[in-house]
Design a protein around this motif. Structure first.
Motif, mmCIF file in Angstrom:
data_model
loop_
_atom_site.group_PDB
_atom_site.id
_atom_site.type_symbol
_atom_site.label_atom_id
_atom_site.label_comp_id
_atom_site.label_asym_id
_atom_site.label_seq_id
_atom_site.Cartn_x
_atom_site.Cartn_y
_atom_site.Cartn_z
ATOM 1 N N ASN A 224 81.330 -4.237 101.756
ATOM 2 C CA ASN A 224 80.474 -5.407 102.253
ATOM 3 C C ASN A 224 80.157 -5.127 103.812
ATOM 4 O OD1 ASN A 224 79.387 -7.317 100.778
ATOM 5 N ND2 ASN A 224 81.282 -8.901 101.062
ATOM 6 N N SER A 240 74.055 -6.450 111.301
ATOM 7 C CA SER A 240 75.242 -7.164 110.444
ATOM 8 C C SER A 240 75.196 -8.663 110.767
ATOM 9 C CB SER A 240 76.528 -6.344 110.638
ATOM 10 O OG SER A 240 77.533 -7.394 109.936
ATOM 11 N N ASN A 251 79.072 -9.642 105.884
ATOM 12 C CA ASN A 251 78.587 -8.236 106.168
ATOM 13 C C ASN A 251 79.415 -7.913 107.566
ATOM 14 O OD1 ASN A 251 76.847 -6.019 107.460
ATOM 15 N ND2 ASN A 251 76.709 -6.168 105.416
#
Lengths: 387, 51
Positions: A224, A240, A251
């Protein structure tokens, strides 16, 4: 005929049938040609051997799709199937190839970077040879590959893989792993020739950013996330934060370790001007403590053993009865790749890359990834490429 | 295909030949008969460049 002679004949028949049946399946897997429909944005398709002639005629050669916009700008590369047993990469890459329209700059997509690995299956793990994605026009069939290239194409493995040029000692398996052979060399083992060809392409085409799309175990902390070296860190962080805040999935950013050689997110940045990024989405199929490695597990990510481990807090990602379905994983990759390109373009307007018609996370989750694949039977013959 | 790979295929064919020869010579032990054939399978698949 004696009883032993009868047994012998019977054994030859049984083993002969097993050999022929398995041989036919393996042959069909290695030689299956995936149809890829070039979408409205594709302006050219070349082979990777264009950049390194040694690859020509080998199973390591692979298609490179070029989507050039009308306005000049920067260049971005998306590559998938670096590890051919992490299928979300190629599924996302095909979403870009079949749908993206580039308005400014150029997008380059290599959907099967380790083409040889995509034609091989992991010995002893019972991987399915194929999986199918449901679409509006039927099921689209993909090869399920392995992490490393096929021994039919690169053999023998060394006792220890000595990385070039840093001479770091890596696992013998990594000699066939195209995420350990960067930056490569033209006269090295075949997988070093693959990464060398890609390095030449990055330099010759003056590619600004390279995005390497992967999948990772839920029990592995680097999942992730975007893995980025120092030079790419600001853009990775902004991308992100943006997808986490705006699109509702987790993330984070992982720093690319300086002392671990051969990885795309390390060597591309160290040996070229290109900014590298490596994307990871959770792929439960890869975890060791799961049930059988079925296509159902591959596509839905549901496993009772992982669920039990999640309840004990052993996983690095949220996990419940819904598993981790392919649409979520591919949707994440699409959104994160688009956001990296967007953040780069904001910071470098003179080298901007503007892309439209690519779905983001919510779209892929809502419609399913198969919604974005076009029927090769109905597409113009010239637009269908088999790889 | 480089010389090392060619040598590897020659070695594979040699081992496969040994297994076939042992299978032919085995007259009594059925487990051994089966074992020779099972071990032969990956060598056959490699020699024919299937897997």
């Amino acid at each position: 005929m004696s009883r032993n002679a009868t047994a012998k004949t019977l054994f030859v028949l049984i083993i002969g049938i097993i050999t022929v049946v398995s041989g036919v399946q393996f042959y069909a897997h290695r030689h299956y040609r995936l149809p890829i429909v070039a979408g409205p944005g594709v302006t050219g398709v070349v082979d990777l051997s264009r950049y390194s002639a040694g690859l020509k005629g080998t199973m390591a050669d692979t298609k490179v799709f070029i989507l050039e916009g009308k306005e000049p700008g920067g260049k971005a590369l998306i590559m998938a199937d670096t590890h051919a047993n992490e299928p979300d990469g190629i599924l996302a890459a095909l979403v870009f190839i079949e749908n993206a329209v580039v308005e400014q700059g150029t997008l380059i997509v290599i959907p099967q970077f380790n083409n040889s690995a995509s034609r091989y299956t992991r010995p002893g793990d019972g991987y399915p040879l194929f999986y199918e994605i449901p679409t509006g026009w039927g099921a689209k069939r993909f090869r399920m590959g392995d992490r490393g290239a096929s021994p039919l194409d690169q053999w023998p493995d060394p006792d220890v893989y000595v990385h070039y040029p840093d001479r770091q000692l890596l696992s013998f398996l990594d000699a066939r792993n195209t995420n350990r052979t960067w930056p490569g060399r033209p006269n090295g083992p075949l997988m070093e020739q693959v990464t060398d060809a890609a390095m030449r392409m990055l330099k010759r085409e003056r590619v600004d950013i390279a995005i390497d799309v992967h999948g990772a175990e839920t029990m592995f902390p680097v999942t992730n996330c975007i893995v980025a070296p120092e030079r790419s860190m600001r853009i990775a962080t902004m991308a992100s934060l943006t997808v986490t805040a705006m699109e509702g999935f987790e993330n984070h950013v992982e720093p690319s370790p300086q002392g671990f050689r051969g990885l795309s997110h390390r060597e591309i940045g160290d040996y070229s001007e290109t900014l590298p990024f490596l994307l990871e989405a959770p792929f439960p199929f890869l975890d060791q403590p799961t049930g059988p490695k079925t296509t159902d597990l591959l596509l839905n990510g549901k496993d009772p053993f992982l669920l039990s481990l999640a309840r004990q807090g052993k996983l690095f990602v949220p996990y419940d009865e819904s598993g981790w379905p392919v649409d979520k994983r591919v949707g994440q990759h699409c959104s994160v790749a688009l956001e990296i390109i967007n953040q780069y373009s904001i910071k470098n307007p003179e080298r901007a890359i503007r892309i439209s018609s690519v779905p983001r996370y919510a779209d892929v989750v809502r419609n399913g990834v198969g919604f974005y694949y076009h029927d090769p039977a109905k597409a113009p013959v010239a637009a269908v490429f088999h790889d | 295909m480089d010389i090392i790979m060619i040598i590897y295929y020659i070695i594979s064919a040699f081992v496969a030949g040994l297994l076939v020869w042992n299978f032919v010579r085995e007259k009594e032990d059925r487990e051994r008969m089966l074992l020779y054939l099972v071990v032969l399978v990956p060598f056959v698949l490699r020699i024919f460049r299937i897997e």
